[in-house]
Design a protein around this motif. Sequence first.
Motif, short mmCIF file in Angstrom:
data_model
loop_
_atom_site.label_atom_id
_atom_site.label_comp_id
_atom_site.label_asym_id
_atom_site.label_seq_id
_atom_site.Cartn_x
_atom_site.Cartn_y
_atom_site.Cartn_z
N ARG A 150 -6.54 0.04 -9.63
CA ARG A 150 -6.87 -1.41 -9.69
C ARG A 150 -6.60 -1.85 -11.00
O ARG A 150 -6.13 -2.83 -10.76
CB ARG A 150 -8.26 -1.11 -9.13
N SER A 189 0.78 -1.37 0.12
CA SER A 189 0.03 0.00 -0.13
C SER A 189 0.68 1.27 0.00
O SER A 189 0.69 2.31 -0.75
CB SER A 189 -0.92 0.08 1.26
N GLN A 235 -7.49 11.64 -1.25
CA GLN A 235 -8.30 12.73 -0.66
C GLN A 235 -7.69 13.75 -1.82
O GLN A 235 -6.45 13.96 -1.83
CB GLN A 235 -7.85 13.26 0.74
N SER A 283 -3.18 6.62 6.29
CA SER A 283 -3.39 5.71 5.04
C SER A 283 -4.20 6.46 3.93
O SER A 283 -5.54 6.22 3.52
CB SER A 283 -4.56 4.62 5.48
N ALA A 284 -3.39 7.76 3.57
CA ALA A 284 -4.01 8.29 2.63
C ALA A 284 -3.33 9.09 1.78
O ALA A 284 -1.89 9.29 2.04
CB ALA A 284 -4.65 9.84 3.17
N ALA A 332 -8.94 5.77 -8.75
CA ALA A 332 -8.82 4.76 -7.73
C ALA A 332 -9.11 3.50 -8.65
O ALA A 332 -8.36 2.46 -8.62
CB ALA A 332 -9.91 4.77 -6.84
N CYS A 340 -12.08 9.21 -1.79
CA CYS A 340 -12.67 7.81 -2.46
C CYS A 340 -11.76 6.61 -1.93
O CYS A 340 -10.50 7.22 -1.64
CB CYS A 340 -12.70 7.87 -3.87
N LYS A 341 -12.23 5.63 -1.77
CA LYS A 341 -11.23 4.42 -1.28
C LYS A 341 -10.29 3.76 -2.50
O LYS A 341 -10.70 3.99 -3.48
CB LYS A 341 -12.27 3.01 -0.89
N SER A 386 -7.56 -2.04 2.94
CA SER A 386 -9.06 -1.25 2.89
C SER A 386 -9.01 0.07 3.42
O SER A 386 -9.85 0.72 3.02
CB SER A 386 -9.89 -2.26 3.48
N ALA A 387 -7.99 0.60 4.44
CA ALA A 387 -8.18 1.81 4.87
C ALA A 387 -7.60 2.85 4.19
O ALA A 387 -8.00 4.01 4.39
CB ALA A 387 -7.14 1.77 6.02
N TRP A 388 -7.00 2.74 3.09
CA TRP A 388 -6.44 3.75 2.08
C TRP A 388 -7.22 4.62 1.24
O TRP A 388 -8.40 4.05 0.86
CB TRP A 388 -5.28 3.05 1.29
N THR A 389 -7.17 5.83 1.40
CA THR A 389 -7.94 6.72 0.53
C THR A 389 -7.29 7.73 -0.19
O THR A 389 -6.03 8.09 0.13
CB THR A 389 -9.08 7.44 1.53
#
Length: 106
Positions: free
Chosen positions: A77, A24, A90, A52-53, A73, A104-105, A85-88
């Motif tokens: 992928r 991550s 911003q 986690s951003a 995002a 968003c995630k 799962s915690a990463w966003t």
Amino acid sequence: MKTTIATIAALAAFATPSVAADQSVEYAYALCKIIDNTGLVSKPCEVSGWNSAVIATVDMDSGEARDVCPKIAGLMRDKGASFSSAWTLQIKSPYSNGESIAFCKL
């Protein structure tokens, strides 16, 4: 805006590491590099491992930011980046007093 997405997609093809383990933080730095290389940022992209951003400051309104955030995002992928799962992501505006105008995630 289409230019932004196309630029990010082209750069993502070369900048995302591909490793099965949780990468991550490495993906976050790769995404920052992609965002910074667009030339559209108002200040350098930041990675916050603690929060986690990935934090990008871009001169756009909140509607544009809410539209482009999930697209970025999704492109990450599609290129094989897998964030925990915690990463966003911003997105901030230089006029938002440090507040996110979209997130968003990843």
